[in-house]
Design an enzyme around this catalytic site. Structure first.
Site, PDB file in Angstrom:
ATOM      1  N   ASP A 197       0.777  -1.702   0.477  1.00 45.51           N
ATOM      2  CA  ASP A 197       0.738  -0.117  -0.171  1.00 45.51           C
ATOM      3  C   ASP A 197       0.884   1.289   0.024  1.00 45.51           C
ATOM      4  O   ASP A 197       1.434   1.505   0.674  1.00 45.51           O
ATOM      5  CB  ASP A 197      -1.208   0.007   1.331  1.00 45.51           C
ATOM      6  CG  ASP A 197      -1.923   1.071   1.050  1.00 45.51           C
ATOM      7  OD1 ASP A 197      -3.225   0.689   0.476  1.00 45.51           O
ATOM      8  OD2 ASP A 197      -1.867   2.175   1.139  1.00 45.51           O
ATOM      9  N   ILE A 198       0.485   2.191  -0.534  1.00 45.36           N
ATOM     10  CA  ILE A 198       1.259   3.304  -1.015  1.00 45.36           C
ATOM     11  C   ILE A 198       1.028   4.461   0.289  1.00 45.36           C
ATOM     12  O   ILE A 198       2.427   5.458   0.577  1.00 45.36           O
ATOM     13  CB  ILE A 198       0.701   4.232  -2.399  1.00 45.36           C
ATOM     14  CG1 ILE A 198       1.506   5.512  -2.512  1.00 45.36           C
ATOM     15  CG2 ILE A 198      -0.398   4.811  -1.899  1.00 45.36           C
ATOM     16  CD1 ILE A 198       1.440   5.767  -3.990  1.00 45.36           C
ATOM     17  N   ASN A 222     -13.097  -3.174   2.135  1.00 48.66           N
ATOM     18  CA  ASN A 222     -13.762  -1.773   1.814  1.00 48.66           C
ATOM     19  C   ASN A 222     -14.771  -2.355   0.832  1.00 48.66           C
ATOM     20  O   ASN A 222     -13.909  -2.365  -0.505  1.00 48.66           O
ATOM     21  CB  ASN A 222     -12.883  -0.695   1.926  1.00 48.66           C
ATOM     22  CG  ASN A 222     -12.503  -1.245   3.045  1.00 48.66           C
ATOM     23  OD1 ASN A 222     -12.699  -1.411   4.631  1.00 48.66           O
ATOM     24  ND2 ASN A 222     -11.085  -0.072   3.369  1.00 48.66           N
ATOM     25  N   GLU A 239     -12.175   3.193  -2.040  1.00 44.50           N
ATOM     26  CA  GLU A 239     -12.026   4.556  -2.410  1.00 44.50           C
ATOM     27  C   GLU A 239     -11.573   3.800  -3.767  1.00 44.50           C
ATOM     28  O   GLU A 239     -11.914   5.022  -4.272  1.00 44.50           O
ATOM     29  CB  GLU A 239     -10.048   4.655  -1.842  1.00 44.50           C
ATOM     30  CG  GLU A 239     -10.916   5.518   0.356  1.00 44.50           C
ATOM     31  CD  GLU A 239      -9.706   6.224   0.376  1.00 44.50           C
ATOM     32  OE1 GLU A 239      -8.482   6.029  -0.935  1.00 44.50           O
ATOM     33  OE2 GLU A 239      -9.423   6.295   1.261  1.00 44.50           O
ATOM     34  N   VAL A 240     -10.697   2.284  -4.378  1.00 45.71           N
ATOM     35  CA  VAL A 240     -10.811   2.218  -5.752  1.00 45.71           C
ATOM     36  C   VAL A 240     -11.722   0.904  -5.907  1.00 45.71           C
ATOM     37  O   VAL A 240     -11.665   0.330  -4.801  1.00 45.71           O
ATOM     38  CB  VAL A 240      -9.229   1.768  -5.588  1.00 45.71           C
ATOM     39  CG1 VAL A 240      -8.673   1.446  -6.510  1.00 45.71           C
ATOM     40  CG2 VAL A 240      -8.340   2.681  -4.603  1.00 45.71           C
ATOM     41  N   HIS A 283     -10.263  -5.588  -3.498  1.00 43.59           N
ATOM     42  CA  HIS A 283      -8.458  -5.143  -3.324  1.00 43.59           C
ATOM     43  C   HIS A 283      -9.352  -5.782  -1.798  1.00 43.59           C
ATOM     44  O   HIS A 283      -9.372  -5.146  -1.080  1.00 43.59           O
ATOM     45  CB  HIS A 283      -7.658  -4.222  -3.096  1.00 43.59           C
ATOM     46  CG  HIS A 283      -9.042  -2.910  -2.798  1.00 43.59           C
ATOM     47  ND1 HIS A 283      -9.441  -2.228  -2.989  1.00 43.59           N
ATOM     48  CD2 HIS A 283      -8.744  -2.418  -1.662  1.00 43.59           C
ATOM     49  CE1 HIS A 283     -10.079  -1.278  -2.810  1.00 43.59           C
ATOM     50  NE2 HIS A 283      -9.118  -1.411  -1.835  1.00 43.59           N
ATOM     51  N   HIS A 301      -6.528  -5.606   2.108  1.00 45.64           N
ATOM     52  CA  HIS A 301      -5.621  -5.216   2.594  1.00 45.64           C
ATOM     53  C   HIS A 301      -5.662  -6.409   3.661  1.00 45.64           C
ATOM     54  O   HIS A 301      -6.190  -7.516   4.093  1.00 45.64           O
ATOM     55  CB  HIS A 301      -6.074  -4.018   3.880  1.00 45.64           C
ATOM     56  CG  HIS A 301      -7.202  -2.914   3.057  1.00 45.64           C
ATOM     57  ND1 HIS A 301      -6.097  -1.708   2.365  1.00 45.64           N
ATOM     58  CD2 HIS A 301      -7.876  -3.073   2.631  1.00 45.64           C
ATOM     59  CE1 HIS A 301      -6.891  -1.021   1.943  1.00 45.64           C
ATOM     60  NE2 HIS A 301      -7.868  -1.481   1.369  1.00 45.64           N
TER      61      HIS A 301
HETATM   62  P1  5GP Z   1      -9.564   1.097   0.037  1.00 44.69           P
HETATM   63  O1  5GP Z   1     -10.089   2.450   0.901  1.00 44.69           O
HETATM   64  O2  5GP Z   1     -10.113   1.818  -1.343  1.00 44.69           O
HETATM   65  O3  5GP Z   1     -10.168  -0.172   0.616  1.00 44.69           O
HETATM   66  O4  5GP Z   1      -7.986   1.011  -0.231  1.00 44.69           O
HETATM   67  C1  5GP Z   1      -7.499   1.638  -1.139  1.00 44.69           C
HETATM   68  C2  5GP Z   1      -6.427   1.300  -0.602  1.00 44.69           C
HETATM   69  O5  5GP Z   1      -5.243   1.733  -1.732  1.00 44.69           O
HETATM   70  C3  5GP Z   1      -5.296   2.834   0.004  1.00 44.69           C
HETATM   71  O6  5GP Z   1      -5.215   2.557   1.745  1.00 44.69           O
HETATM   72  C4  5GP Z   1      -4.025   4.131  -0.475  1.00 44.69           C
HETATM   73  O7  5GP Z   1      -3.153   4.209   0.326  1.00 44.69           O
HETATM   74  C5  5GP Z   1      -4.204   2.816  -1.511  1.00 44.69           C
HETATM   75  N1  5GP Z   1      -3.669   3.022  -2.785  1.00 44.69           N
HETATM   76  C6  5GP Z   1      -4.486   4.429  -3.451  1.00 44.69           C
HETATM   77  N2  5GP Z   1      -3.752   4.286  -4.130  1.00 44.69           N
HETATM   78  C7  5GP Z   1      -1.973   4.096  -4.795  1.00 44.69           C
HETATM   79  C8  5GP Z   1      -1.853   3.493  -5.887  1.00 44.69           C
HETATM   80  O8  5GP Z   1      -1.592   4.190  -6.388  1.00 44.69           O
HETATM   81  N3  5GP Z   1      -0.417   2.470  -4.965  1.00 44.69           N
HETATM   82  C9  5GP Z   1      -0.674   1.942  -4.235  1.00 44.69           C
HETATM   83  N4  5GP Z   1       0.345   0.859  -3.892  1.00 44.69           N
HETATM   84  N5  5GP Z   1      -1.483   2.097  -3.160  1.00 44.69           N
HETATM   85  C10 5GP Z   1      -2.453   2.992  -3.596  1.00 44.69           C
END
Ligand code: 5GP
Length: 123
Positions: free
Chosen positions: A33-34, A91, A99-100, A104, A106
């Site tokens: 994760d970034i 999520n 968010e994405v 995915h 975690h």
């Molecule tokens: P969500 O809230 O969708 O479950 O989490 C999305 C996750 O993707 C976040 O923890 C965020 O830090 C990670 N993330 C967003 N953009 C990028 C990216 O470009 N590269 C990586 N490695 N992680 C990302």
């Protein structure tokens, strides 16, 4: 929700955006994760165009589903978190604060994940 092939993880899968890859096979890609929330914070994504876990379970093949789960466990073992424990978070959608919009999971480890999600005042 229709799959948006311009989402950031779709771009990572196509190699248009780099990632810090930790594992890849025919079914899954795993990368750090970034913005890590724990010493180990790895995202595991299926290679197919699935938005959420319910979308994946409805449309994914049995091979894809099994391959993804196998990859998830493999990544956790390789990350060295299985003895001390780890948390898997997925999520999904608006209430899940996703968010994405590419499925995915975690993997969080290397330190305590803390308590479960806080109860809201009124259920
Ligand atoms: P969500 O809230 O969708 O479950 O989490 C999305 C996750 O993707 C976040 O923890 C965020 O830090 C990670 N993330 C967003 N953009 C990028 C990216 O470009 N590269 C990586 N490695 N992680 C990302």
């Amino acid at each position: 929700m229709a799959y948006d092939n311009q989402n950031i993880f779709a771009k990572i899968l196509r190699g248009e955006i780099p990632c810090d890859k930790v594992y890849e096979d025919d079914y899954a890609l795993a990368f750090n994760d970034i913005n890590p929330a724990r010493p180990v914070h790895i995202l595991v994504i299926p290679k197919g165009p699935y938005v959420s876990m319910d979308d994946f379970s409805a449309k994914g093949t049995t091979e894809e589903l099994a391959g993804f789960l196998k990859a998830l466990g493999h990544v956790a073992r390789e990350a060295g978190v299985t003895d001390t424990g780890y948390r898997i978070i997925g999520n999904n959608g608006a209430h899940g604060h996703q968010e994405v919009p590419h499925l995915h999971l975690h993997i969080l480890g290397g330190a305590s994940a803390g308590p479960m999600v806080k109860r809201v005042e009124k259920l």
